[in-house]
Design a protein around this motif. Sequence first.
Motif, PDB file in Angstrom:
ATOM      1  N   SER A  50     -24.741   6.615   8.406  1.00  0.00           N
ATOM      2  CA  SER A  50     -24.990   6.345   9.817  1.00  0.00           C
ATOM      3  C   SER A  50     -26.487   6.335  10.103  1.00  0.00           C
ATOM      4  O   SER A  50     -26.985   5.479  10.860  1.00  0.00           O
ATOM      5  N   ARG A  80     -28.800   3.240  11.547  1.00  0.00           N
ATOM      6  CA  ARG A  80     -29.688   3.385  12.700  1.00  0.00           C
ATOM      7  C   ARG A  80     -31.103   2.947  12.342  1.00  0.00           C
ATOM      8  O   ARG A  80     -31.791   2.320  13.148  1.00  0.00           O
ATOM      9  N   ASP A 126     -31.445  -0.641  12.477  1.00  0.00           N
ATOM     10  CA  ASP A 126     -31.402  -1.131  13.851  1.00  0.00           C
ATOM     11  C   ASP A 126     -32.672  -0.793  14.634  1.00  0.00           C
ATOM     12  O   ASP A 126     -32.706  -0.937  15.857  1.00  0.00           O
ATOM     13  N   GLU A 159     -34.233   2.274  14.703  1.00  0.00           N
ATOM     14  CA  GLU A 159     -34.317   3.667  15.137  1.00  0.00           C
ATOM     15  C   GLU A 159     -34.624   4.571  13.954  1.00  0.00           C
ATOM     16  O   GLU A 159     -34.041   5.651  13.797  1.00  0.00           O
ATOM     17  N   ALA A 184     -33.536   8.484  13.060  1.00  0.00           N
ATOM     18  CA  ALA A 184     -32.677   8.654  11.894  1.00  0.00           C
ATOM     19  C   ALA A 184     -33.240   9.714  10.962  1.00  0.00           C
ATOM     20  O   ALA A 184     -32.496  10.526  10.391  1.00  0.00           O
TER      21      ALA A 184
END
Length: 309
Positions: free
Chosen positions: A220, A224, A227, A229, A233
């Motif tokens: 996850s 992130r 994307d 982030e 993260a």
Amino acid sequence: MSSTAEVLPVTYSIVARDPRTGQMGVATQTQALAVGASVPWALPGYGVIATQSMGEPMYGELGLDMLRGGLTAPEVLAALRSIDSHPERRQVAMVDAEGGIDVWTGEDCVSSAGHVFGESSVALANMVASPTVWESMIEAYEAAGGPLARRLMKALHAAEDAGGDFRGRRSAAVLVVRAERTGRPWRDQVNNLRVDDHEDPLGELDRLLDQSARYHRVVSAFERALDGEAEQAVVDLDRMREEDPHSEPDLLLWRAIVLALAGREDDARAIFAELAECAPPFVEAARRFGPAGLVPDRHLLERLLPTRT
């Protein structure tokens, strides 16, 4: 239905729906081999089913189809029992996505056999030490907090503490699905883990749940970072490392990539050097990610990886 579809009797299960998240799950354990292959059934967005005690696959296969068609769990169970030639041999529980729940224990299930409802769950058991087994499952589940899979595991441990399957223990499984379908099966199944043959199936299933949680947190964080982030993260991964310092090679690989995407190249380079010593294939995997387009900068990882010898 023909008796040729029947499987060996199994023992205790719990099905539940988390009212807060809408997630639905089923967990089970028995002395028989590979309980996860026959008892739990689930369809994200629609419901979960446990079918046991001379289990009939019809309840799982047709049951999920009927839930998808809009019937409630009580309606499905009643309909399938009406066409079962031996309902007295069955023990079945169902939960639907709206929270509908129903259960059936046939009079010919091997004792001790029975079931009990919770607020949003039902426990069912046969061939167990005493009625305390299914009663303790609901008590433990209702008292537990945390993710649904963990609460289901608490119920299985309570059943075992109450005597469990009087023949012993061998296999266990936990299956949790989301309240709504995304069209991505790897997202819709929150947990799908099974232990087919082990002297301590619940202990092994606990270990797998821990490992699965670590893996999904790291993946996850990687998503992130992709994307945009990356810094957040890294914060998540740093917190995770403080809470749980495990460092399997695959998790180290994903952590290194997130660090690289966040601009912490020296930290990423140090992890790649560690992988080169303990797990060289994962360095080679990272080397192939750039050309495959799995990171925005195709040359980023190549700059950080140890030189081939």
